[in-house]
Design an enzyme around this catalytic site. Structure first.
Site, mmCIF file in Angstrom:
data_model
loop_
_atom_site.group_PDB
_atom_site.id
_atom_site.type_symbol
_atom_site.label_atom_id
_atom_site.label_comp_id
_atom_site.label_asym_id
_atom_site.label_seq_id
_atom_site.Cartn_x
_atom_site.Cartn_y
_atom_site.Cartn_z
ATOM 1 N N SER A 73 -2.728 -8.384 3.277
ATOM 2 C CA SER A 73 -2.958 -7.978 4.477
ATOM 3 C C SER A 73 -3.662 -9.238 5.242
ATOM 4 C CB SER A 73 -4.313 -7.038 4.277
ATOM 5 O OG SER A 73 -3.777 -5.640 4.079
ATOM 6 N N HIS A 77 0.902 -1.173 0.059
ATOM 7 C CA HIS A 77 -0.176 0.002 -0.095
ATOM 8 C C HIS A 77 0.792 1.405 0.024
ATOM 9 C CE1 HIS A 77 -2.949 -2.888 2.233
ATOM 10 N NE2 HIS A 77 -3.389 -2.536 0.791
ATOM 11 N N LYS A 98 -16.407 -7.624 5.967
ATOM 12 C CA LYS A 98 -15.183 -7.881 6.628
ATOM 13 C C LYS A 98 -15.316 -7.338 8.027
ATOM 14 C CE LYS A 98 -11.966 -7.399 2.890
ATOM 15 N NZ LYS A 98 -10.615 -6.631 2.635
ATOM 16 N N ARG A 150 -2.073 -6.530 -7.716
ATOM 17 C CA ARG A 150 -0.795 -7.336 -7.848
ATOM 18 C C ARG A 150 -0.882 -8.648 -9.103
ATOM 19 N NH1 ARG A 150 -2.675 -9.363 -1.999
ATOM 20 N NH2 ARG A 150 -4.483 -9.320 -3.091
#
Length: 155
Positions: free
Chosen positions: A129, A18, A42, A91
């Site tokens: 994460s 990040h 989440k 990614r």
């Protein structure tokens, strides 16, 4: 007119990946807002207030980066802040397939909002994460993945 970008996410935690996106973003935009949103699907690992403080500390010497929280639609938050750009890091190809319909939806809600994708630096692309949380949860050292010391469990 200043070029303002928001970099939205849950940032739970905010990783070196990040950080890389934000550092590259400030080379492209006049201002980058790290926007911590509420994701109803989440449950947070670290409290939002704690994450705001940690991220703000990382950028304390970069006046073009700010950290804010928001609830609701990212596209509406962009409109409220005057941001015309949404910054996202990719990614891999599944990230792109995930992000593409979100970008279309954001543009439907806010036609003035343009999504800008940056490829993650190769050395940082394998870390998420989720992986960092799992390592930390079971007592592992995650210092290499974060731009700040991870708070101990339960703090």
């Amino acid at each position: 007119m200043p070029r303002i970008a928001i970099f939205p996410g849950s940032f739970d935690p905010f990783t070196n990946g990040h950080l890389d996106v934000v550092q590259r973003g400030v080379q492209l935009f006049d201002e980058v807002i790290v926007a911590i949103g509420t994701n109803s699907s989440k449950q947070r690992y670290l409290p939002v207030e704690q994450m705001v403080g940690l991220i703000a500390g990382v950028f304390e010497h970069e006046p073009r980066v700010s950290v804010r929280t928001f609830k609701g639609l990212t596209a509406e938050f962009a409109r409220e802040t005057g941001a015309r750009y949404l910054l996202r890091g990719l990614r891999n190809s599944p990230d792109f397939e995930y992000e593409k319909p979100i970008a279309y939806g954001n543009q439907h809600v806010n036609p003035d909002l343009e999504t800008v994708f940056l490829l993650t630096s190769p050395a940082l692309g394998a870390v998420s994460s989720t992986i960092i949380r799992d390592i930390h949860r079971f007592g592992g050292n995650v210092d290499a993945f974060l731009p700040y010391p991870m708070p101990p469990l339960g703090s």
